[in-house]
Write an enzyme that holds these catalytic residues in place. Sequence first.
Site, short mmCIF file in Angstrom:
data_model
loop_
_atom_site.label_atom_id
_atom_site.label_comp_id
_atom_site.label_asym_id
_atom_site.label_seq_id
_atom_site.Cartn_x
_atom_site.Cartn_y
_atom_site.Cartn_z
N ARG A 24 0.81 -1.23 0.00
CA ARG A 24 0.00 0.00 0.00
C ARG A 24 0.84 1.28 0.00
NH1 ARG A 24 -3.82 -0.94 4.89
NH2 ARG A 24 -2.45 -2.69 5.32
N GLY A 85 3.61 -15.62 7.42
CA GLY A 85 3.06 -15.21 8.71
C GLY A 85 4.15 -14.87 9.72
N GLY A 108 9.53 -3.96 12.25
CA GLY A 108 10.31 -2.91 11.58
C GLY A 108 9.48 -1.73 11.13
N ASN A 390 34.57 33.87 -9.47
CA ASN A 390 35.52 32.84 -9.01
C ASN A 390 35.72 31.72 -10.02
OD1 ASN A 390 32.87 32.02 -8.52
ND2 ASN A 390 33.50 30.61 -6.91
N ALA A 427 32.79 52.29 -6.64
CA ALA A 427 31.60 51.59 -7.14
C ALA A 427 31.67 51.36 -8.64
CB ALA A 427 30.36 52.41 -6.80
C1 UD1 Z 1 -0.07 -8.77 13.75
C2 UD1 Z 1 -0.53 -9.67 14.89
C3 UD1 Z 1 -1.76 -9.03 15.56
C4 UD1 Z 1 -1.42 -7.65 16.05
C5 UD1 Z 1 -0.86 -6.78 14.92
C6 UD1 Z 1 -0.34 -5.51 15.46
C7 UD1 Z 1 -0.05 -11.98 14.22
C8 UD1 Z 1 -0.58 -13.22 13.67
N1 UD1 Z 1 -0.91 -10.95 14.35
O1 UD1 Z 1 -1.08 -8.75 12.78
O2 UD1 Z 1 -2.17 -9.83 16.66
O3 UD1 Z 1 -2.57 -7.04 16.62
O4 UD1 Z 1 0.22 -7.45 14.26
O5 UD1 Z 1 0.04 -4.67 14.42
O6 UD1 Z 1 1.14 -11.90 14.56
N2 UD1 Z 1 6.01 -10.01 8.84
C9 UD1 Z 1 7.08 -10.73 8.38
N3 UD1 Z 1 6.86 -11.92 7.77
C10 UD1 Z 1 5.61 -12.44 7.61
C11 UD1 Z 1 4.53 -11.69 8.09
C12 UD1 Z 1 4.75 -10.48 8.70
O7 UD1 Z 1 8.22 -10.30 8.50
O8 UD1 Z 1 5.51 -13.52 7.05
C13 UD1 Z 1 6.24 -8.72 9.49
C14 UD1 Z 1 5.62 -7.55 8.75
O9 UD1 Z 1 6.57 -6.99 7.86
C15 UD1 Z 1 5.27 -6.60 9.87
C16 UD1 Z 1 4.98 -7.51 11.06
O10 UD1 Z 1 5.59 -8.74 10.75
O11 UD1 Z 1 6.36 -5.77 10.23
C17 UD1 Z 1 3.49 -7.71 11.31
O12 UD1 Z 1 2.89 -8.24 10.16
P1 UD1 Z 1 1.42 -7.86 9.72
O13 UD1 Z 1 1.10 -8.57 8.49
O14 UD1 Z 1 1.25 -6.38 9.76
O15 UD1 Z 1 0.58 -8.50 10.93
P2 UD1 Z 1 -0.92 -8.23 11.25
O16 UD1 Z 1 -1.76 -9.10 10.43
O17 UD1 Z 1 -1.21 -6.79 11.25
#
Ligand code: UD1
Length: 459
Positions: A24, A85, A108, A390, A427
């Site tokens: 996004r 995930g 991050g 210059n 001048a």
């Molecule tokens: C996650 C939490 C949720 C919480 C929310 C807070 C889980 C299953 N859910 O949901 O409970 O309320 O964050 O913002 O953990 N990332 C990876 N690899 C992956 C997936 C994600 O590195 O495979 C990183 C993303 O870059 C991000 C963070 O993990 O920085 C969270 O991922 P995101 O997809 O935003 O999690 P949510 O579904 O929002």
Amino acid sequence: MDWPKLTNSMPIQPLILAAGKGTRMKSDLPKVLLKIAGKPMLGHVLDATKSLDTLAPIVVAGFGSAQVQSAYPECVFVEQSEQLGTGHAVQIAGNNLPEGSTTIVLYGDVPLIQSETLCKVITAAENGLGLLTVDLVDPSGYGRIVRGSQGAVTSIVEHKDASTEELAITEVNTGILATSSENLVRWVNQLSNENAQGEYYLTDIIAMAVSEGISIKTTNPGSSEEVMGANDRIQLAELERAFQLRLANKLMSNGTSLADPNRIDIRGELSVGTGVEIDINAVFEGVVTLGNNVVIEPNCVIRNASIGEGSTIKAFTHIEGANIGAQVTVGPYARLRDGSELADGSKVGNFVETKKTKLGKGSKINHLSYAGDADIGENTNIGAGTITCNYDGVNKHKTKIGNNVFVGSNTALVAPVELADGSTVGAGSTITKDLEKETLALTRNKQIQVSGWKRPEKK
Ligand code: UD1
Ligand code: MG
């Protein structure tokens, strides 16, 4: 600031999840390299871990991981090529988590987190699992914190998997947690992806921990902005404003006067003395130092510069790579470029540009001039519209101007050229030869006078 003392004696291992593409954001850059206050979001997260004296942070990167890696070579990188995930992300980092350490999981793209809050999570993790939660008026999208009848946390349920009853819970998971690395690795290796999103949820480890009799201690951030994530440009801009307001409040509580805390931008390190006044729309970039009682008028951009005690920077002035002494006045509408050094009590006025130029004590360039590669002594006056020529189209040359020199208006100083102490230029002159001490140089044509001159008339 005093951090809460860490009672946890285990080494702390930060694990930063940063594999998300950030679709996004519509950016070619990996999301965690997008900036808040001129610094990538990941840099802010790393800053928060710095005062905790941790092991080298481990970053799970995916999209654009090479770019992320070259930006932060001090981190250990683990590549997650497919984002299955948050649980999967921790799983693949598993081998890198040292035995006997406490891992703290961070995101991050949640850059406003504070060291103080991380300390609280680590302390809560002692002999169990520390979980950072927050109460939200609108909890939609977040994982909900499920508590048993005694109030103890029993599990986290993701929004998409939640029952109507669970959806009503307003306490949510921030994603930040800490626990023993061995337990963490063991739990994430048992995760399944049988859920609404077909993902390995890190949040499922909470129920596992509880079933093993491990206590979950929750703690809250100092403010909810600390745990806000940036998923699109609008949220990124919101975080920017929240961060800027935090910096502005810090300045004001240290005694700096700001005309409007919502109209200042600090992208770097700004140090200020006492009694400093900053009017609206000032932008500070890089390393900037303001001495005591410095005044910054509206709409100034100041980058990598130091400004001495009692100096005033008037409106619409741009300063970059300059060293300004005490009691100096610059602007309005001045532009000081790299290598400009203004000694105490000197003055640079409107529509003046300087580059690689030293201006001695008490000397003035007040109007419409360009001084490049110039070395100007003390108590010298450079008249309006003076140009140091210059550049010959190939090379740059120096102009040397001594003490107590007077350069009349509309003068071209063709470098290399030297004006010795006490010399005067009339001048409208074009100076191509050196001037000796206490001499006058004048190159303009003598004025002629025609009496009874009749102007042409219209035919
Ligand atoms: C996650 C939490 C949720 C919480 C929310 C807070 C889980 C299953 N859910 O949901 O409970 O309320 O964050 O913002 O953990 N990332 C990876 N690899 C992956 C997936 C994600 O590195 O495979 C990183 C993303 O870059 C991000 C963070 O993990 O920085 C969270 O991922 P995101 O997809 O935003 O999690 P949510 O579904 O929002
Ligand atoms: Mg998220």
